[in-house]
Design an enzyme around this catalytic site. Sequence first.
Site, short mmCIF file in Angstrom:
data_model
loop_
_atom_site.label_atom_id
_atom_site.label_comp_id
_atom_site.label_asym_id
_atom_site.label_seq_id
_atom_site.Cartn_x
_atom_site.Cartn_y
_atom_site.Cartn_z
N HIS A 9 36.97 -15.71 -25.59
CA HIS A 9 36.35 -14.52 -25.04
C HIS A 9 37.40 -13.78 -24.22
O HIS A 9 38.25 -14.40 -23.57
CB HIS A 9 35.13 -14.88 -24.19
N ASP A 58 37.71 -12.24 -21.43
CA ASP A 58 37.97 -12.45 -20.01
C ASP A 58 38.72 -13.75 -19.74
O ASP A 58 39.03 -14.06 -18.59
CB ASP A 58 36.67 -12.42 -19.21
N HIS A 59 39.05 -14.49 -20.79
CA HIS A 59 39.82 -15.73 -20.64
C HIS A 59 41.17 -15.68 -21.35
O HIS A 59 41.96 -16.61 -21.21
CB HIS A 59 39.02 -16.92 -21.16
N HIS A 90 29.07 -23.68 -25.46
CA HIS A 90 29.07 -22.23 -25.27
C HIS A 90 28.77 -21.56 -26.61
O HIS A 90 28.56 -22.24 -27.62
CB HIS A 90 30.42 -21.80 -24.69
N ASP A 104 33.66 -21.76 -19.98
CA ASP A 104 32.26 -21.43 -19.79
C ASP A 104 31.41 -22.49 -20.51
O ASP A 104 31.80 -22.98 -21.56
CB ASP A 104 31.93 -20.09 -20.39
N HIS A 112 33.29 -18.32 -11.93
CA HIS A 112 32.82 -17.53 -13.06
C HIS A 112 31.52 -16.80 -12.70
O HIS A 112 30.52 -16.84 -13.42
CB HIS A 112 32.62 -18.40 -14.31
#
Length: 304
Positions: free
Chosen positions: A65, A67-68, A143, A213, A271
């Site tokens: 994802h 944001d990682h 996830h 996550d 997070h």
Amino acid sequence: MTRFDVKILGCGSAMPTTLHNPSSQLVNANEKIFMIDCGEGTQLQMRKFKTRISKLHSIFISHLHGDHVLGIPGLVSTLNMLGRKGDLNIYAPKEIEPLFSATLEFFCPHREFQVHLFPLNDKEFNLLYENKSLRIYSFPLKHRIPTCGFLFEEKEKPRHIKREMIDFHQIPIHQIKAIKAGADFVTDKGKVIPNDMLTSPANPPRRYAYCSDTAYYPDIIPYIEGVDVLYHEATFAEAEAVRAQQTFHSTARQAAEIAQAAGVKKLLLGHFSARYTELNDLLREAQAIFPNTHLTFEGMDIIL
């Protein structure tokens, strides 16, 4: 005692916010620096907090994802401008390879170092890296896409020598290494001096686990049991438990339940959803279950 600490560069979630940066951390283990996740702006955070960007050893990406992971191209470009020569290893889901190779070829075609990609196994506990003092493992999280957590574990150290006992029994220097490893000492007259009279136990190996996550997932407990510090995502408060379940994230309460069941020593929450401008409700929810819980923040240092 050798250095083992964590620097929080970002502890926000996917929606951009001025309060938190996307996910990224640095683990300094005996002066080797490892990065966990690399969201947008990570290299700026490294500059802001005066970390040694040129000393970065490896990068571990939990999942794909944005944001990682979207901070990697800029970071690699900057490393090249700084004159990096040593290769950079990136451990990430295998699906990153075609996109990442094309991106680096376009933006960083004349690098003076190689970037090596190592695919993660998101199905089982797996040793990724090992040196003389450290092991790094991955393990599966739950996830929406394949996702891994990471465990940083010191190797067990030799026992501590009791110098006065070594002197008293006039033990030769060449036998010290074996005694530190657990051997007894036999005198010239055949008397056995037990090891526990000559040494004391080494400090217990320190362990740090990263879980982001993930939905609430008790299956991870065997991998993180008893760690000194657990970083576990707490994207939502318990009032948003349905939303957490739908998006395969955790609430602060669920993170605390995992920490309690695993018998960890300290829990760090991170997070955080952009909907929260104030995080004390999340902290109170977690501390009601697991008192030794703390909120992470950008620039935070955790000394193990």
